[in-house]
Design a protein around this motif. Sequence first.
Motif, PDB file in Angstrom:
ATOM      1  N   MET B  15     -39.428 -16.167 -30.660  1.00 18.56           N
ATOM      2  CA  MET B  15     -38.084 -16.323 -30.110  1.00 18.56           C
ATOM      3  C   MET B  15     -37.061 -16.404 -31.245  1.00 18.56           C
ATOM      4  O   MET B  15     -37.286 -17.085 -32.253  1.00 18.56           O
ATOM      5  N   GLY B  16     -35.964 -15.668 -31.089  1.00 19.52           N
ATOM      6  CA  GLY B  16     -34.915 -15.685 -32.099  1.00 19.52           C
ATOM      7  C   GLY B  16     -35.035 -14.581 -33.128  1.00 19.52           C
ATOM      8  O   GLY B  16     -34.081 -14.328 -33.879  1.00 19.52           O
ATOM      9  N   GLN B  17     -36.191 -13.927 -33.179  1.00 19.46           N
ATOM     10  CA  GLN B  17     -36.379 -12.842 -34.146  1.00 19.46           C
ATOM     11  C   GLN B  17     -35.788 -11.537 -33.617  1.00 19.46           C
ATOM     12  O   GLN B  17     -35.637 -11.340 -32.404  1.00 19.46           O
ATOM     13  N   GLU B  18     -35.500 -10.641 -34.522  1.00 16.06           N
ATOM     14  CA  GLU B  18     -35.015  -9.306 -34.165  1.00 16.06           C
ATOM     15  C   GLU B  18     -36.209  -8.367 -34.010  1.00 16.06           C
ATOM     16  O   GLU B  18     -37.174  -8.456 -34.788  1.00 16.06           O
ATOM     17  N   VAL B  19     -36.142  -7.481 -33.029  1.00 20.27           N
ATOM     18  CA  VAL B  19     -37.169  -6.444 -32.897  1.00 20.27           C
ATOM     19  C   VAL B  19     -36.498  -5.089 -32.747  1.00 20.27           C
ATOM     20  O   VAL B  19     -35.384  -4.987 -32.214  1.00 20.27           O
ATOM     21  N   ILE B  20     -37.175  -4.074 -33.225  1.00 17.54           N
ATOM     22  CA  ILE B  20     -36.719  -2.700 -33.041  1.00 17.54           C
ATOM     23  C   ILE B  20     -37.848  -1.920 -32.394  1.00 17.54           C
ATOM     24  O   ILE B  20     -38.967  -1.864 -32.923  1.00 17.54           O
ATOM     25  N   LEU B  21     -37.551  -1.350 -31.244  1.00 19.46           N
ATOM     26  CA  LEU B  21     -38.519  -0.516 -30.545  1.00 19.46           C
ATOM     27  C   LEU B  21     -38.129   0.935 -30.787  1.00 19.46           C
ATOM     28  O   LEU B  21     -36.955   1.296 -30.671  1.00 19.46           O
ATOM     29  N   ARG B  22     -39.134   1.745 -31.089  1.00 21.88           N
ATOM     30  CA  ARG B  22     -38.847   3.119 -31.502  1.00 21.88           C
ATOM     31  C   ARG B  22     -39.349   4.139 -30.500  1.00 21.88           C
ATOM     32  O   ARG B  22     -40.380   3.944 -29.856  1.00 21.88           O
ATOM     33  N   CYS B  23     -38.640   5.226 -30.432  1.00 25.40           N
ATOM     34  CA  CYS B  23     -38.956   6.292 -29.469  1.00 25.40           C
ATOM     35  C   CYS B  23     -38.618   7.624 -30.118  1.00 25.40           C
ATOM     36  O   CYS B  23     -37.618   7.739 -30.834  1.00 25.40           O
TER      37      CYS B  23
END
Lengths: 113, 114
Positions: B15-23
């Motif tokens: 919780m609180g972290q940044e995520v990047i989902l790629r496509c």
Amino acid sequence: ILNVEQSPQSLHVQEGDSTNFTCSFPSSNFYALHWYRWETAKSPEALFVMTLNGDEKKKGRISATLNTKEGYSYLYIKGSQPEDSATYLCALQNAGNNRKLIWGLGTSLAVNP
Amino acid sequence: EPEVTQTPSHQVTQMGQEVILRCVPISNHLYFYWYRQILGQKVEFLVSFYNNEISEKSEIFDDQFSVERPDGSNFTLKIRSTKLEDSAMYFCASSNDSPNSPLHFGNGTRLTVT
């Protein structure tokens, strides 16, 4: 709030049975109705995109009809096979030059061999 | 047949972290989308993207979310500060220019926020 309803929620049939399920949607502002097939651990796969009242589309043993005046679409599977087991989702696309789809919860179909 | 690819298939974050989902959408498609499905709930629209800008977004897509097409092939969804309720399956999709064209979906990224 626009709501798309599908029934039944789940269905168990025997191989060889024919079956059908329903998608209901608000008929005002309608543009298109999409049907997708979603197998576990795979991505949703487009079956049909329907736009005209009275439209009927067919793909192999699967067909669909559309009634935009009363706001429903039926999906039929003739002679169900175990490989037809999946969740069948419908989604409404409204007029207004937007691409947003409003989804039903799906009908989960299990075909027993 | 060309397909939409998504990475990673599963992402666990605190919780609180940044995520990047790629496509990577289908190469000749012009419209790109992100949808999500929280377990047991309906698939929900997040955002559509056309001509290098957001064409529509839902009320879910608040300031914590952003999308980008950084290099002409990738299409990313960033969540700046993840919350527990962001746990869901995130699907990328693309479609061609025809207004009632079907969507082509990737296999999804399962995001788990702990």
